[in-house]
Design a protein around this motif. Structure first.
Motif, PDB file in Angstrom:
ATOM      1  N   ALA A  44       0.830  -1.195   0.000  1.00 22.23           N
ATOM      2  CA  ALA A  44       0.000   0.000   0.000  1.00 22.23           C
ATOM      3  C   ALA A  44       0.870   1.252   0.000  1.00 22.23           C
ATOM      4  CB  ALA A  44      -0.929   0.000   1.206  1.00 22.23           C
ATOM      5  N   GLY A  45       0.478   2.222  -0.825  1.00 20.41           N
ATOM      6  CA  GLY A  45       1.252   3.439  -0.980  1.00 20.41           C
ATOM      7  C   GLY A  45       2.279   3.378  -2.087  1.00 20.41           C
ATOM      8  N   GLY A  46       2.502   2.203  -2.632  1.00 22.78           N
ATOM      9  CA  GLY A  46       3.487   2.018  -3.676  1.00 22.78           C
ATOM     10  C   GLY A  46       2.944   2.316  -5.056  1.00 22.78           C
ATOM     11  N   SER A  47       3.782   2.066  -6.059  1.00 20.76           N
ATOM     12  CA  SER A  47       3.454   2.365  -7.447  1.00 20.76           C
ATOM     13  C   SER A  47       3.696   1.162  -8.338  1.00 20.76           C
ATOM     14  CB  SER A  47       4.295   3.538  -7.962  1.00 20.76           C
ATOM     15  OG  SER A  47       4.039   4.724  -7.233  1.00 20.76           O
ATOM     16  N   MET A  54       0.210   3.766 -11.955  1.00 24.39           N
ATOM     17  CA  MET A  54      -0.618   3.716 -10.758  1.00 24.39           C
ATOM     18  C   MET A  54       0.234   4.087  -9.556  1.00 24.39           C
ATOM     19  SD  MET A  54      -2.866   0.267 -11.511  1.00 24.39           S
ATOM     20  CE  MET A  54      -1.438  -0.806 -11.369  1.00 24.39           C
ATOM     21  N   ASN A  55      -0.126   5.180  -8.900  1.00 22.16           N
ATOM     22  CA  ASN A  55       0.577   5.647  -7.716  1.00 22.16           C
ATOM     23  C   ASN A  55      -0.352   5.620  -6.515  1.00 22.16           C
ATOM     24  OD1 ASN A  55       2.857   6.270  -9.319  1.00 22.16           O
ATOM     25  ND2 ASN A  55       2.077   8.331  -9.736  1.00 22.16           N
ATOM     26  N   SER A  56       0.225   5.701  -5.324  1.00 20.48           N
ATOM     27  CA  SER A  56      -0.543   5.709  -4.079  1.00 20.48           C
ATOM     28  C   SER A  56      -1.560   4.579  -4.038  1.00 20.48           C
ATOM     29  CB  SER A  56      -1.237   7.066  -3.898  1.00 20.48           C
ATOM     30  OG  SER A  56      -0.300   8.120  -3.870  1.00 20.48           O
ATOM     31  N   LEU A  57      -1.119   3.399  -4.373  1.00 19.69           N
ATOM     32  CA  LEU A  57      -2.016   2.251  -4.441  1.00 19.69           C
ATOM     33  C   LEU A  57      -2.526   1.856  -3.057  1.00 19.69           C
ATOM     34  CD1 LEU A  57      -0.045   0.189  -7.075  1.00 19.69           C
ATOM     35  CD2 LEU A  57      -2.432   0.919  -7.316  1.00 19.69           C
ATOM     36  N   ASN A  58      -3.760   1.399  -3.015  1.00 20.06           N
ATOM     37  CA  ASN A  58      -4.354   0.891  -1.784  1.00 20.06           C
ATOM     38  C   ASN A  58      -4.966  -0.476  -2.050  1.00 20.06           C
ATOM     39  OD1 ASN A  58      -7.314   1.250  -2.468  1.00 20.06           O
ATOM     40  ND2 ASN A  58      -6.660   3.387  -2.614  1.00 20.06           N
ATOM     41  N   PRO A  59      -5.296  -1.231  -0.998  1.00 20.48           N
ATOM     42  CA  PRO A  59      -5.814  -2.592  -1.213  1.00 20.48           C
ATOM     43  C   PRO A  59      -7.070  -2.662  -2.078  1.00 20.48           C
ATOM     44  CG  PRO A  59      -5.080  -2.359   1.042  1.00 20.48           C
ATOM     45  CD  PRO A  59      -4.999  -0.988   0.426  1.00 20.48           C
ATOM     46  N   GLU A  60      -7.877  -1.604  -2.107  1.00 16.85           N
ATOM     47  CA  GLU A  60      -9.079  -1.606  -2.944  1.00 16.85           C
ATOM     48  C   GLU A  60      -8.760  -1.547  -4.428  1.00 16.85           C
ATOM     49  OE1 GLU A  60     -11.838   1.369  -1.613  1.00 16.85           O
ATOM     50  OE2 GLU A  60     -12.450   0.158   0.110  1.00 16.85           O
ATOM     51  N   ASP A  61      -7.518  -1.265  -4.781  1.00 17.62           N
ATOM     52  CA  ASP A  61      -7.100  -1.301  -6.177  1.00 17.62           C
ATOM     53  C   ASP A  61      -6.778  -2.714  -6.644  1.00 17.62           C
ATOM     54  OD1 ASP A  61      -7.219   1.545  -6.613  1.00 17.62           O
ATOM     55  OD2 ASP A  61      -5.343   1.728  -5.498  1.00 17.62           O
ATOM     56  N   THR A  62      -6.757  -3.670  -5.733  1.00 20.53           N
ATOM     57  CA  THR A  62      -6.483  -5.056  -6.096  1.00 20.53           C
ATOM     58  C   THR A  62      -7.543  -5.563  -7.067  1.00 20.53           C
ATOM     59  OG1 THR A  62      -5.350  -5.556  -4.019  1.00 20.53           O
ATOM     60  CG2 THR A  62      -6.279  -7.413  -5.231  1.00 20.53           C
ATOM     61  N   ALA A  63      -7.102  -6.073  -8.215  1.00 18.31           N
ATOM     62  CA  ALA A  63      -8.015  -6.533  -9.256  1.00 18.31           C
ATOM     63  C   ALA A  63      -7.208  -7.102 -10.409  1.00 18.31           C
ATOM     64  CB  ALA A  63      -8.891  -5.381  -9.761  1.00 18.31           C
ATOM     65  N   VAL A  64      -7.910  -7.758 -11.324  1.00 14.42           N
ATOM     66  CA  VAL A  64      -7.338  -8.070 -12.618  1.00 14.42           C
ATOM     67  C   VAL A  64      -7.594  -6.874 -13.525  1.00 14.42           C
ATOM     68  CG1 VAL A  64      -7.355  -9.600 -14.619  1.00 14.42           C
ATOM     69  CG2 VAL A  64      -7.680 -10.543 -12.324  1.00 14.42           C
TER      70      VAL A  64
END
Length: 122
Positions: free
Chosen positions: A14-17, A84-94
Motif C-alpha cells: 500500500a502506498g506504492g506504485s 498507478m501511484n498511491s495504491l491501496n488494497p481496494e485497487d487489487t483486481a485483474v
C-alpha cells in the motif's frame, strides 16, 4: 481485428506504485481509443480510464483513481500505459486493456486483453 497483451502486474505494498503496459497489434495503433478496466471476484468489470487516439490529449478517469492513476500512450511502440501511484488494497483486481471494435467511438463491443493481476497488500 486487434490483439492486446497486458503486462506489468504484480504484488505491491500500500502506498506504492506500479506501471502496466498494453501492447497492441492488428490495426493502426495511433487511430485507436485505448482504455483500462478492472475486475475483482464477485463484482462487475469496472471502467478505470481511457485515452483518445493520435496525440492522446483527451483522457478520462473514474473518480476513485483521479489524481493517482495516469494513462498515456506511445504510438511509436504501439503501447498504452497505466501508471498507478498511491495504491491501496481496494485497487487489487485483474486489470484489462481494451479498445472499441468500432473505430473512433467509445462504448459498444470491445477487444480485450487477457488481463494482468495487481495485488496491493496492507
Amino acid at each position: 481485428q486487434v490483439q492486446l497483451v497486458e503486462s506489468g502486474g504484480g504484488l505491491v505494498q500500500a502506498g506504492g506504485s506500479l506501471r502496466l503496459s498494453c501492447a497492441a497489434s492488428g490495426r493502426t495503433f495511433s487511430a485507436l481509443i485505448m482504455g483500462w478496466f478492472r475486475q475483482t471476484p464477485g463484482k462487475e468489470r469496472e471502467f478505470v480510464t481511457r485515452i483518445g487516439p493520435w496525440s492522446g490529449t483527451t483522457t478520462y478517469y473514474t473518480d476513485s483513481v483521479k489524481g493517482r492513476f495516469t494513462i498515456s500512450r506511445d504510438n511509436a511502440k504501439n503501447t498504452v500505459y497505466l501508471q498507478m501511484n498511491s495504491l491501496n488494497p481496494e485497487d487489487t483486481a485483474v486489470y484489462y486493456c481494451a479498445t472499441p471494435v468500432r473505430l473512433g467511438t467509445w462504448g459498444g463491443a470491445y477487444y480485450w486483453g487477457q488481463g494482468t493481476q495487481v495485488t496491493v497488500s496492507s
